[in-house]
Write an enzyme that holds these catalytic residues in place. Structure first.
Site, short mmCIF file in Angstrom:
data_model
loop_
_atom_site.label_atom_id
_atom_site.label_comp_id
_atom_site.label_asym_id
_atom_site.label_seq_id
_atom_site.Cartn_x
_atom_site.Cartn_y
_atom_site.Cartn_z
N TYR A 78 47.21 22.73 -12.95
CA TYR A 78 47.96 22.90 -14.49
C TYR A 78 48.71 21.55 -14.75
CZ TYR A 78 42.62 23.70 -15.05
OH TYR A 78 41.22 23.91 -15.41
N PHE B 28 39.54 31.81 -23.95
CA PHE B 28 38.49 31.11 -24.60
C PHE B 28 38.03 30.34 -23.80
CE2 PHE B 28 43.14 29.96 -25.70
CZ PHE B 28 43.22 28.25 -24.71
#
Length: 409
Positions: A123, A409
């Site tokens: 990322y 999450f």
């Protein structure tokens, strides 16, 4: 065959989620987890890449409110469920999904995108930088004692069924959010995550248990945990597995930790994600026997540099021009004048000479105050263009408490 990226619809969710599970090893999650994630899915923010009728790539985002230095809550996209089928790697699928997603985040007016990374190396090239860190602790409670503050004995503790005190525990959590950058205000439905307890994932531990701390009849703290019994030739050696612990004040916090340390037939308290400056590490008699491990947690990506930097406050008055590099979101690239203090801030485009130059990834790392700009400069990631500017910015960007993400999450 060609691939097509499209918005997820309810009837495709099982196929989509199966692709995600396969990419993460192929072990199916429990029914309860499936149901929760399906209920939380915002279908207009989730995308699948399809080859014919087969899903070969997944990504999505949740609509979050993230606490930032100063206590404000900022709209942020919680990037999640990112995967590409092993059969379709190196075809540009991930890059295409990241491109679509960040464009959509910008269109929604969210200044931040955040994620937890299965592999951080993936990322960074999309502008995400590690901004919070979590501490894992395995505390030898047979050898480690606690030194608790005054008032701890005045706190009343009692067992409670997690569901019965859930609303009161959520109120304690909500009071804590603005006090620590990186925490997420619970959006509707997200409170259910704290009660998720599939039997298939207990690994020999008890069902979820809860103890609440009370003062004057009001719940001021809680601990949710499981106990895994064990025995060896010397006797009982069970483990307390802490899920989460929050409290309004030091005495209530210490009372909860003291309770966990003293549970019968156990000799270890295991916590998988605590703040790096958690108070318990100052209460223990021997921090070495807590076997601490630190790893990256929340990664932050500034989608709108000006709005993001203006949304937080700064520890000391700051007036700096930042020259930001951002190849993936070029609307951020260039010079920005940041002016702010403990009350508010502004950040606008400028043609003035820059004081510091840095990639947007490193600005994301420093954004919540947990990663020092000086440390990034020492690694060659930040360049000081005006003498003294680095020290000014490092102090201003800092946070009094370590930023922390309480749950994934």
């Amino acid at each position: 065959m060609t691939t097509e990226m499209r918005e997820l619809c309810q009837e495709d969710w099982d196929e989509y989620y199966g692709t995600l599970e396969l990419a993460f090893g192929g072990v199916a999650e429990a029914k309860e987890e499936h149901e929760l994630w399906n209920a939380l899915t915002e279908f207009d923010r989730f995308f699948g890449t399809w080859e014919g009728s087969t899903c070969v790539g997944t990504t999505g985002a949740f609509s979050f409110r993230l606490s930032v230095p100063g206590g404000s809550l900022v709209d942020a996209a919680g990037v999640t469920m990112v995967s590409v089928a092993a059969t379709h790697r190196r075809r540009g699928i991930l890059t295409s999904m990241m491109r679509r997603q960040l464009d959509d985040v910008r269109a929604k007016g969210e200044s931040l995108a955040v994620l937890t990374a299965s592999e951080p190396v993936i990322y960074g090239r999309f502008g995400y930088g590690a901004a919070t860190f979590a501490t894992k602790a395995e505390i030898d409670t047979a050898r480690v004692s606690l030194s608790v503050p005054a008032g701890t004995d005045d706190v009343r503790l009692r067992y409670a069924k997690p569901a019965d005190v859930h609303e009161a525990c959520e109120a304690v959590y909500a009071r804590r959010v603005s006090e620590r950058p990186g925490m997420l205000a619970r959006q509707p439905g997200w409170d259910r995550l704290g009660l998720l307890d599939p039997e298939s994932e207990r690994q020999g531990s008890s069902p979820l248990q809860c103890v609440v701390a009370e003062r004057d009849g009001e719940i001021v703290g809680y601990a949710r945990y499981q106990v895994k019994p064990d025995w060896n030739v010397a006797g009982p050696s069970g483990t307390v597995r802490l899920r989460d612990l929050e409290a309004d004040d030091p005495a209530s916090c210490a009372a909860l930790w003291r309770f966990l340390f003293g549970i019968d037939l156990t000799s270890t308290v295991e916590a998988h994600s605590r703040p790096t400056d958690d108070a318990v590490f100052q209460l223990v008699s021997d921090v070495r026997r807590c076997r601490l491990q630190v790893r990256d947690s929340l990664h932050v990506r500034l989608v709108d540099v000006g709005a993001a930097l203006a949304a937080r406050t700064y520890r000391t008055p700051v007036n700096l021009v930042l020259d930001v590099e951002d190849a993936f979101c070029p609307w951020n690239a260039g010079r920005w004048r940041l002016t702010g203090d403990l009350k508010d801030a502004t950040c606008e485009r400028t043609d003035d000479d820059a004081d510091l130059a840095l990639p947007v990834r490193d600005l994301g790392s420093a954004y919540l105050g947990g990663v020092s700009l000086a440390s990034l400069a020492a690694a060659g990631r930040v360049r000081e263009l005006r003498p003294g500017a680095l020290a000014e910015a490092t102090t201003a960007f800092g946070s009094d408490v370590a930023p922390w993400l309480p749950h994934g999450f």
